[in-house]
Design a protein around this motif. Structure first.
Motif, PDB file in Angstrom:
ATOM      1  N   PHE A  17      37.687  30.351  40.636  1.00  0.00           N
ATOM      2  CA  PHE A  17      36.157  30.349  40.640  1.00  0.00           C
ATOM      3  C   PHE A  17      35.526  30.873  39.340  1.00  0.00           C
ATOM      4  CE2 PHE A  17      36.895  31.199  45.279  1.00  0.00           C
ATOM      5  CZ  PHE A  17      36.039  30.188  45.649  1.00  0.00           C
ATOM      6  N   HIS A  18      34.452  30.240  39.037  1.00  0.00           N
ATOM      7  CA  HIS A  18      33.726  30.906  37.803  1.00  0.00           C
ATOM      8  C   HIS A  18      33.130  31.882  38.056  1.00  0.00           C
ATOM      9  CE1 HIS A  18      34.488  27.469  34.884  1.00  0.00           C
ATOM     10  NE2 HIS A  18      34.384  26.632  35.964  1.00  0.00           N
ATOM     11  N   LEU A  26      38.533  33.163  38.010  1.00  0.00           N
ATOM     12  CA  LEU A  26      39.069  34.107  38.831  1.00  0.00           C
ATOM     13  C   LEU A  26      39.996  33.445  39.551  1.00  0.00           C
ATOM     14  CD1 LEU A  26      38.927  36.967  40.300  1.00  0.00           C
ATOM     15  CD2 LEU A  26      37.081  35.767  41.697  1.00  0.00           C
ATOM     16  N   VAL A  28      41.865  33.035  42.682  1.00  0.00           N
ATOM     17  CA  VAL A  28      42.127  33.718  44.150  1.00  0.00           C
ATOM     18  C   VAL A  28      43.136  33.136  44.776  1.00  0.00           C
ATOM     19  CG1 VAL A  28      40.665  33.725  46.321  1.00  0.00           C
ATOM     20  CG2 VAL A  28      39.503  33.892  44.043  1.00  0.00           C
ATOM     21  N   PRO A  47      46.006  42.020  52.412  1.00  0.00           N
ATOM     22  CA  PRO A  47      45.117  42.904  52.068  1.00  0.00           C
ATOM     23  C   PRO A  47      43.687  42.337  51.808  1.00  0.00           C
ATOM     24  CG  PRO A  47      46.634  42.813  50.183  1.00  0.00           C
ATOM     25  CD  PRO A  47      47.109  42.019  51.236  1.00  0.00           C
ATOM     26  N   GLY A  48      42.703  42.946  51.655  1.00  0.00           N
ATOM     27  CA  GLY A  48      41.396  42.581  51.321  1.00  0.00           C
ATOM     28  C   GLY A  48      41.681  41.874  49.853  1.00  0.00           C
ATOM     29  N   GLN A  49      40.659  40.927  49.622  1.00  0.00           N
ATOM     30  CA  GLN A  49      40.746  40.338  48.167  1.00  0.00           C
ATOM     31  C   GLN A  49      41.807  39.403  48.009  1.00  0.00           C
ATOM     32  OE1 GLN A  49      37.604  41.060  46.248  1.00  0.00           O
ATOM     33  NE2 GLN A  49      37.066  41.435  48.300  1.00  0.00           N
ATOM     34  N   SER A  50      42.752  39.013  48.985  1.00  0.00           N
ATOM     35  CA  SER A  50      43.825  38.403  48.933  1.00  0.00           C
ATOM     36  C   SER A  50      43.667  36.688  49.021  1.00  0.00           C
ATOM     37  CB  SER A  50      45.081  38.657  49.679  1.00  0.00           C
ATOM     38  OG  SER A  50      44.898  38.828  50.972  1.00  0.00           O
ATOM     39  N   GLY A  51      42.399  36.352  49.276  1.00  0.00           N
ATOM     40  CA  GLY A  51      41.923  34.971  49.179  1.00  0.00           C
ATOM     41  C   GLY A  51      42.121  34.450  50.753  1.00  0.00           C
ATOM     42  N   LYS A  52      42.092  35.363  51.533  1.00  0.00           N
ATOM     43  CA  LYS A  52      42.282  34.917  53.271  1.00  0.00           C
ATOM     44  C   LYS A  52      41.353  34.115  53.611  1.00  0.00           C
ATOM     45  CE  LYS A  52      42.947  39.173  54.983  1.00  0.00           C
ATOM     46  NZ  LYS A  52      42.586  39.689  53.637  1.00  0.00           N
ATOM     47  N   THR A  53      40.105  34.534  53.501  1.00  0.00           N
ATOM     48  CA  THR A  53      38.941  33.792  53.908  1.00  0.00           C
ATOM     49  C   THR A  53      38.859  32.387  53.130  1.00  0.00           C
ATOM     50  OG1 THR A  53      37.538  35.642  54.454  1.00  0.00           O
ATOM     51  CG2 THR A  53      36.159  34.100  54.034  1.00  0.00           C
ATOM     52  N   VAL A  54      38.948  32.550  51.868  1.00  0.00           N
ATOM     53  CA  VAL A  54      39.010  31.289  51.068  1.00  0.00           C
ATOM     54  C   VAL A  54      40.008  30.199  51.397  1.00  0.00           C
ATOM     55  CG1 VAL A  54      39.366  30.321  48.672  1.00  0.00           C
ATOM     56  CG2 VAL A  54      38.152  32.452  48.981  1.00  0.00           C
TER      57      VAL A  54
HETATM   58  N1  LIG Z   1      32.276  31.286  45.852  1.00  0.00           N
HETATM   59  C1  LIG Z   1      32.916  32.123  45.290  1.00  0.00           C
HETATM   60  N2  LIG Z   1      32.597  32.401  43.929  1.00  0.00           N
HETATM   61  C2  LIG Z   1      33.370  33.321  43.085  1.00  0.00           C
HETATM   62  N3  LIG Z   1      34.175  34.004  43.695  1.00  0.00           N
HETATM   63  C3  LIG Z   1      34.726  33.831  45.049  1.00  0.00           C
HETATM   64  C4  LIG Z   1      33.865  33.090  45.767  1.00  0.00           C
HETATM   65  N4  LIG Z   1      34.403  33.150  47.057  1.00  0.00           N
HETATM   66  C5  LIG Z   1      35.312  34.060  46.993  1.00  0.00           C
HETATM   67  N5  LIG Z   1      35.594  34.690  45.914  1.00  0.00           N
HETATM   68  C6  LIG Z   1      36.117  35.837  45.415  1.00  0.00           C
HETATM   69  O1  LIG Z   1      37.623  35.486  45.959  1.00  0.00           O
HETATM   70  C7  LIG Z   1      38.286  36.597  46.317  1.00  0.00           C
HETATM   71  C8  LIG Z   1      39.030  36.468  47.570  1.00  0.00           C
HETATM   72  O2  LIG Z   1      38.091  36.585  48.588  1.00  0.00           O
HETATM   73  P1  LIG Z   1      38.418  36.534  50.103  1.00  0.00           P
HETATM   74  O3  LIG Z   1      39.161  34.959  50.405  1.00  0.00           O
HETATM   75  O4  LIG Z   1      37.122  36.704  50.817  1.00  0.00           O
HETATM   76  O5  LIG Z   1      39.542  37.750  50.260  1.00  0.00           O
HETATM   77  P2  LIG Z   1      39.869  38.239  51.703  1.00  0.00           P
HETATM   78  O6  LIG Z   1      39.212  37.342  52.999  1.00  0.00           O
HETATM   79  O7  LIG Z   1      41.516  38.073  51.660  1.00  0.00           O
HETATM   80  O8  LIG Z   1      39.511  39.648  51.756  1.00  0.00           O
HETATM   81  C9  LIG Z   1      37.289  38.019  45.979  1.00  0.00           C
HETATM   82  O9  LIG Z   1      37.730  38.443  44.913  1.00  0.00           O
HETATM   83  C10 LIG Z   1      36.032  37.189  45.930  1.00  0.00           C
HETATM   84  O10 LIG Z   1      35.116  37.821  45.418  1.00  0.00           O
END
Ligand SMILES: Nc1ncnc2c1ncn2[C@@H]1O[C@H](COP(=O)(O)OP(=O)(O)O)[C@@H](O)[C@H]1O
Ligand SMILES: [Mg+2]
Length: 255
Positions: A17-18, A26, A28, A47-54
């Motif tokens: 991501f920008h 960044l 992810v 863990p948190g911030q490991s990109g699971k949601t992404v």
């Molecule tokens: N649209 C976006 N633009 C910039 N950064 C993003 C975006 N979506 C997610 N991130 C970043 O990606 C990283 C991983 O996010 P996320 O997938 O939510 O982690 P998790 O679900 O594992 O806690 C975070 O640092 C978040 O800030």
């Protein structure tokens, strides 16, 4: 033995991501490769911030990977589809709609007549144990009940694949255990290909046929474990405790 068919395949999926105001991209996700087999319950633990949601959003087709590809039944995806249903951490229910109309929403969008879609909704409301609450509004429900509605809503669209993003993360510990047991029971009755994301080791071992462990920054697949503990699983089963110890030693999860 019959070869299991691969339902979802992520091949070297990366996502950057920008970030506004920052020169560096960044990173992810970094070359995430994994398979989810048909009717398997796969848990992604990280863990948190490991990109699971992404990653889950990439599988749903809401986010496009920067590199790599995602295949469903062998076909590269290029957007969301009715073959996939999502259960979110935040309940994402319509507060002005009753339970049955929330569950039937996806069918309404697809033009299924009201009588028919309410019949389908009631079947899944029963499956998740909410019979009697068809006419209730979300504000009248506890957190656990709201998440049951979310699960029923995902099932009502009859997707092959259920993507679940920390659906029990906002629940208190007691309700969370109860919902984990409930979900495993529901899934055993109506098997689907499940990809369930969590940061909770016990939840992962309780639910998964297989657990894929991710590490953070950037998110990548670290290890995976097969879970062969028979159902119904007990948190005190010796194999459960051994795995719990092993996974916590292998991860950077803060416990
Ligand atoms: N649209 C976006 N633009 C910039 N950064 C993003 C975006 N979506 C997610 N991130 C970043 O990606 C990283 C991983 O996010 P996320 O997938 O939510 O982690 P998790 O679900 O594992 O806690 C975070 O640092 C978040 O800030
Ligand atoms: Mg998340």
């Amino acid at each position: 033995m019959k070869e299991r068919s691969v339902k979802i395949e992520c091949v070297n999926v990366s996502k950057t991501f920008h970030v506004p105001g920052q020169k560096q991209l960044l990173h992810v996700l970094n070359k995430v490769s994994l398979k989810v087999y048909e009717n398997e319950f796969l848990v992604i633990l990280g863990p948190g911030q490991s990109g699971k949601t992404v990653l889950l959003n990439c599988m749903d087709g809401l986010i496009e990977p920067t590199a790599g590809e995602i295949r469903i039944s062998g076909k590269i995806i290029n957007g969301p589809g009715p073959d996939r249903g999502m259960v979110f951490q935040r309940y994402a229910l319509f507060p002005w709609k009753t339970v049955e109309h929330n569950v039937a929403f996806g069918l309404a969008v697809r033009g299924v007549p009201v009588k028919e879609r309410l019949a389908v909704a009631r079947r899944y409301i029963e499956l998740v144990g909410l019979t009697g609450f068809e006419k209730a509004y979300p504000a009248q429900l506890s957190g656990g009940m709201k998440q049951r509605v979310g699960i029923a809503r995902a099932y009502a669209n009859d997707p092959d694949i259920l993507l679940m993003d920390e659906p029990f993360g906002a629940l208190d510990a007691q309700t969370r255990y109860a919902m984990e047991q409930e979900l495993r029971t529901i899934w055993e009755k109506e098997k689907r290909t499940v990809c369930f994301v969590t940061n909770n080791i016990e939840e992962a071992i309780y639910l998964g046929d297989r657990v894929v462990v991710m590490s953070a920054l950037p998110g990548r697949v670290k290890t995976e474990y097969s879970i062969d503990i028979p159902s119904p699983r007990a948190y005190t089963h010796p194999d459960f405790l051994t795995l719990r110890k092993q996974i916590s030693e292998d991860t950077d999860l803060v416990l």
